[in-house]
Design a protein around this motif. Sequence first.
Motif, PDB file in Angstrom:
ATOM      1  N   HIS A 138       0.854  -0.894  -0.080  1.00 49.69           N
ATOM      2  CA  HIS A 138      -0.325  -0.158  -0.129  1.00 49.69           C
ATOM      3  C   HIS A 138       1.400   1.613   0.357  1.00 49.69           C
ATOM      4  CE1 HIS A 138      -3.696  -2.339   0.936  1.00 49.69           C
ATOM      5  NE2 HIS A 138      -4.568  -0.774   0.945  1.00 49.69           N
ATOM      6  N   PRO A 139       0.188   2.222  -0.480  1.00 54.30           N
ATOM      7  CA  PRO A 139       1.206   4.005  -0.173  1.00 54.30           C
ATOM      8  C   PRO A 139       0.929   4.663   0.847  1.00 54.30           C
ATOM      9  CG  PRO A 139      -1.219   3.916  -1.593  1.00 54.30           C
ATOM     10  CD  PRO A 139      -0.768   2.356  -1.190  1.00 54.30           C
ATOM     11  N   PRO A 140       1.305   4.718   1.455  1.00 57.69           N
ATOM     12  CA  PRO A 140       1.302   6.017   3.146  1.00 57.69           C
ATOM     13  C   PRO A 140      -0.424   6.472   2.902  1.00 57.69           C
ATOM     14  CG  PRO A 140       3.160   6.292   2.166  1.00 57.69           C
ATOM     15  CD  PRO A 140       3.016   6.083   1.187  1.00 57.69           C
ATOM     16  N   LEU A 141      -1.180   7.199   2.029  1.00 56.28           N
ATOM     17  CA  LEU A 141      -2.272   7.329   2.233  1.00 56.28           C
ATOM     18  C   LEU A 141      -2.960   6.519   0.556  1.00 56.28           C
ATOM     19  CD1 LEU A 141      -3.965   8.998   4.437  1.00 56.28           C
ATOM     20  CD2 LEU A 141      -3.452  10.731   2.807  1.00 56.28           C
ATOM     21  N   ASN A 142      -4.369   6.149   1.438  1.00 60.92           N
ATOM     22  CA  ASN A 142      -4.954   5.998   0.300  1.00 60.92           C
ATOM     23  C   ASN A 142      -5.992   6.768  -0.190  1.00 60.92           C
ATOM     24  OD1 ASN A 142      -4.419   3.130  -0.693  1.00 60.92           O
ATOM     25  ND2 ASN A 142      -4.086   3.373   1.461  1.00 60.92           N
ATOM     26  N   VAL A 143      -6.616   7.940  -1.291  1.00 63.12           N
ATOM     27  CA  VAL A 143      -7.871   8.874  -1.611  1.00 63.12           C
ATOM     28  C   VAL A 143      -8.234   8.117  -2.309  1.00 63.12           C
ATOM     29  CG1 VAL A 143      -7.946  10.685  -2.395  1.00 63.12           C
ATOM     30  CG2 VAL A 143      -5.315  10.274  -1.473  1.00 63.12           C
ATOM     31  N   ILE A 144      -9.578   7.788  -1.450  1.00 65.75           N
ATOM     32  CA  ILE A 144     -10.789   7.210  -2.678  1.00 65.75           C
ATOM     33  C   ILE A 144     -11.948   7.846  -2.652  1.00 65.75           C
ATOM     34  CG2 ILE A 144     -12.122   4.379  -2.150  1.00 65.75           C
ATOM     35  CD1 ILE A 144      -9.803   3.979   0.059  1.00 65.75           C
ATOM     36  N   PRO A 145     -12.196   8.422  -3.567  1.00 72.33           N
ATOM     37  CA  PRO A 145     -13.287   8.954  -4.103  1.00 72.33           C
ATOM     38  C   PRO A 145     -14.717   7.760  -4.218  1.00 72.33           C
ATOM     39  CG  PRO A 145     -12.469   8.698  -6.063  1.00 72.33           C
ATOM     40  CD  PRO A 145     -11.399   8.511  -4.876  1.00 72.33           C
ATOM     41  N   SER A 146     -16.395   8.102  -3.932  1.00 73.82           N
ATOM     42  CA  SER A 146     -17.076   7.279  -3.687  1.00 73.82           C
ATOM     43  C   SER A 146     -18.078   8.096  -4.041  1.00 73.82           C
ATOM     44  CB  SER A 146     -17.379   7.048  -1.947  1.00 73.82           C
ATOM     45  OG  SER A 146     -17.258   7.858  -1.261  1.00 73.82           O
ATOM     46  N   ALA A 147     -19.445   7.844  -4.768  1.00 72.59           N
ATOM     47  CA  ALA A 147     -20.889   8.988  -4.729  1.00 72.59           C
ATOM     48  C   ALA A 147     -21.918   7.363  -4.704  1.00 72.59           C
ATOM     49  CB  ALA A 147     -20.655   9.137  -6.042  1.00 72.59           C
ATOM     50  N   GLY A 148     -23.296   7.456  -4.537  1.00 72.29           N
ATOM     51  CA  GLY A 148     -23.890   6.555  -4.450  1.00 72.29           C
ATOM     52  C   GLY A 148     -25.443   7.504  -3.842  1.00 72.29           C
ATOM     53  N   LEU A 149     -26.864   6.881  -2.909  1.00 69.55           N
ATOM     54  CA  LEU A 149     -27.727   7.503  -2.691  1.00 69.55           C
ATOM     55  C   LEU A 149     -27.542   6.131  -1.630  1.00 69.55           C
ATOM     56  CD1 LEU A 149     -30.300   6.827  -5.946  1.00 69.55           C
ATOM     57  CD2 LEU A 149     -29.294   8.871  -5.128  1.00 69.55           C
ATOM     58  N   GLY A 150     -28.626   7.636  -0.995  1.00 67.55           N
ATOM     59  CA  GLY A 150     -28.541   6.678   0.450  1.00 67.55           C
ATOM     60  C   GLY A 150     -30.367   7.378   1.030  1.00 67.55           C
ATOM     61  N   TRP A 151     -30.895   6.649   1.694  1.00 71.17           N
ATOM     62  CA  TRP A 151     -32.689   6.552   2.522  1.00 71.17           C
ATOM     63  C   TRP A 151     -32.174   7.199   3.472  1.00 71.17           C
ATOM     64  CZ3 TRP A 151     -36.980   8.098   0.226  1.00 71.17           C
ATOM     65  CH2 TRP A 151     -38.164   7.757   1.494  1.00 71.17           C
ATOM     66  N   GLN A 152     -33.052   8.221   4.787  1.00 74.17           N
ATOM     67  CA  GLN A 152     -33.052   8.225   6.202  1.00 74.17           C
ATOM     68  C   GLN A 152     -34.411   7.604   6.297  1.00 74.17           C
ATOM     69  OE1 GLN A 152     -30.605  11.352   7.867  1.00 74.17           O
ATOM     70  NE2 GLN A 152     -32.534  12.583   7.596  1.00 74.17           N
ATOM     71  N   ILE A 153     -34.471   7.779   7.459  1.00 75.86           N
ATOM     72  CA  ILE A 153     -36.292   7.398   8.240  1.00 75.86           C
ATOM     73  C   ILE A 153     -35.526   8.203   9.904  1.00 75.86           C
ATOM     74  CG2 ILE A 153     -36.809   6.025   6.907  1.00 75.86           C
ATOM     75  CD1 ILE A 153     -36.414   3.874   9.004  1.00 75.86           C
ATOM     76  N   ARG A 154     -36.638   8.045  10.147  1.00 71.73           N
ATOM     77  CA  ARG A 154     -36.599   8.785  11.705  1.00 71.73           C
ATOM     78  C   ARG A 154     -37.005   7.704  12.449  1.00 71.73           C
ATOM     79  NH1 ARG A 154     -36.037  13.525  14.667  1.00 71.73           N
ATOM     80  NH2 ARG A 154     -36.814  15.506  13.350  1.00 71.73           N
ATOM     81  N   ALA A 155     -36.127   7.300  13.707  1.00 68.20           N
ATOM     82  CA  ALA A 155     -36.219   5.763  14.124  1.00 68.20           C
ATOM     83  C   ALA A 155     -37.077   5.972  15.854  1.00 68.20           C
ATOM     84  CB  ALA A 155     -34.753   5.463  14.395  1.00 68.20           C
ATOM     85  N   GLY A 156     -36.605   7.803  16.359  1.00 67.01           N
ATOM     86  CA  GLY A 156     -37.415   8.500  17.119  1.00 67.01           C
ATOM     87  C   GLY A 156     -37.335   9.705  17.276  1.00 67.01           C
ATOM     88  N   LYS A 157     -37.639  10.584  18.525  1.00 64.35           N
ATOM     89  CA  LYS A 157     -37.581  12.276  18.220  1.00 64.35           C
ATOM     90  C   LYS A 157     -36.582  12.838  18.291  1.00 64.35           C
ATOM     91  CE  LYS A 157     -39.074  15.605  21.191  1.00 64.35           C
ATOM     92  NZ  LYS A 157     -39.745  16.045  22.436  1.00 64.35           N
ATOM     93  N   LYS A 158     -35.415  12.360  18.775  1.00 64.59           N
ATOM     94  CA  LYS A 158     -34.146  12.826  18.287  1.00 64.59           C
ATOM     95  C   LYS A 158     -32.646  11.418  17.253  1.00 64.59           C
ATOM     96  CE  LYS A 158     -33.595  16.400  21.620  1.00 64.59           C
ATOM     97  NZ  LYS A 158     -33.326  17.704  20.993  1.00 64.59           N
ATOM     98  N   ILE A 159     -33.327  10.412  16.958  1.00 60.54           N
ATOM     99  CA  ILE A 159     -32.688   9.902  16.376  1.00 60.54           C
ATOM    100  C   ILE A 159     -33.167   9.144  14.649  1.00 60.54           C
ATOM    101  CG2 ILE A 159     -32.038   6.677  15.923  1.00 60.54           C
ATOM    102  CD1 ILE A 159     -31.480   8.310  18.598  1.00 60.54           C
ATOM    103  N   LEU A 160     -32.040   9.236  14.067  1.00 61.46           N
ATOM    104  CA  LEU A 160     -31.858   9.013  12.548  1.00 61.46           C
ATOM    105  C   LEU A 160     -31.474   7.766  12.163  1.00 61.46           C
ATOM    106  CD1 LEU A 160     -31.613  12.174  10.985  1.00 61.46           C
ATOM    107  CD2 LEU A 160     -33.859  11.578  10.834  1.00 61.46           C
TER     108      LEU A 160
END
Length: 215
Positions: free
Chosen positions: A133-155
Amino acid sequence: MISLYATPGRAIPISGLSAGVSDKGGMVGIQSNISAKDQLELGLQYFNGPLLDFDAGLSKPLVLEVKSAGLRMAYNRFLTGNSQSQGLFLQAGLNLHHMSGRSDIQLNDLSYQFSGLTITCRTCGSIRLISDHPPLNVIPSAGLGWQIRAGKKILLRLHAGVQLYQPPKAIWTAPKHLPYFAKQEIKTAVRRINRDIQAAGVVFPTASLQLTYLF
């Protein structure tokens, strides 16, 4: 809401704390809602342990152990809902990671093919395959996500996408005076591993699951 001050008089709001798991291990971080639809994430990721068994053409499978630690940055743009409610979002990410992989091989536990015979080597000791490995790996990414409420202050959030990553080659370290048949078999195994690495390409899936506590 908590704020950090990057420059005098200019606050960066911290909207929540997050924790979860991803393809790079456990992760913790902070989130900043810069608008109702736009969000920044900053966090740390860490993994250290066995990852998988793989076949290198030897008489026994090898165990790959991986250590990975790094910084994760992401920008989220909500397509539906907003950063504090249920919704679909796009994510662009960048990971700065130090990674290393290894596999310790007990040569005396293996059997070898030589001139049509199957033989063992009880005095061969062990070798180590490591990732170049090199000392540091630069890894770009892209994608989709889904978020829901799991509580009053929790996602609860699930994200999946693709990342660009150049896997390293495998190299090996061993005692200087290995028998010819053992040395040749290890060389053949390393060549096979590196062929498989090259054939895998540079595009890989990425995924994460995390919980966020809102301030």
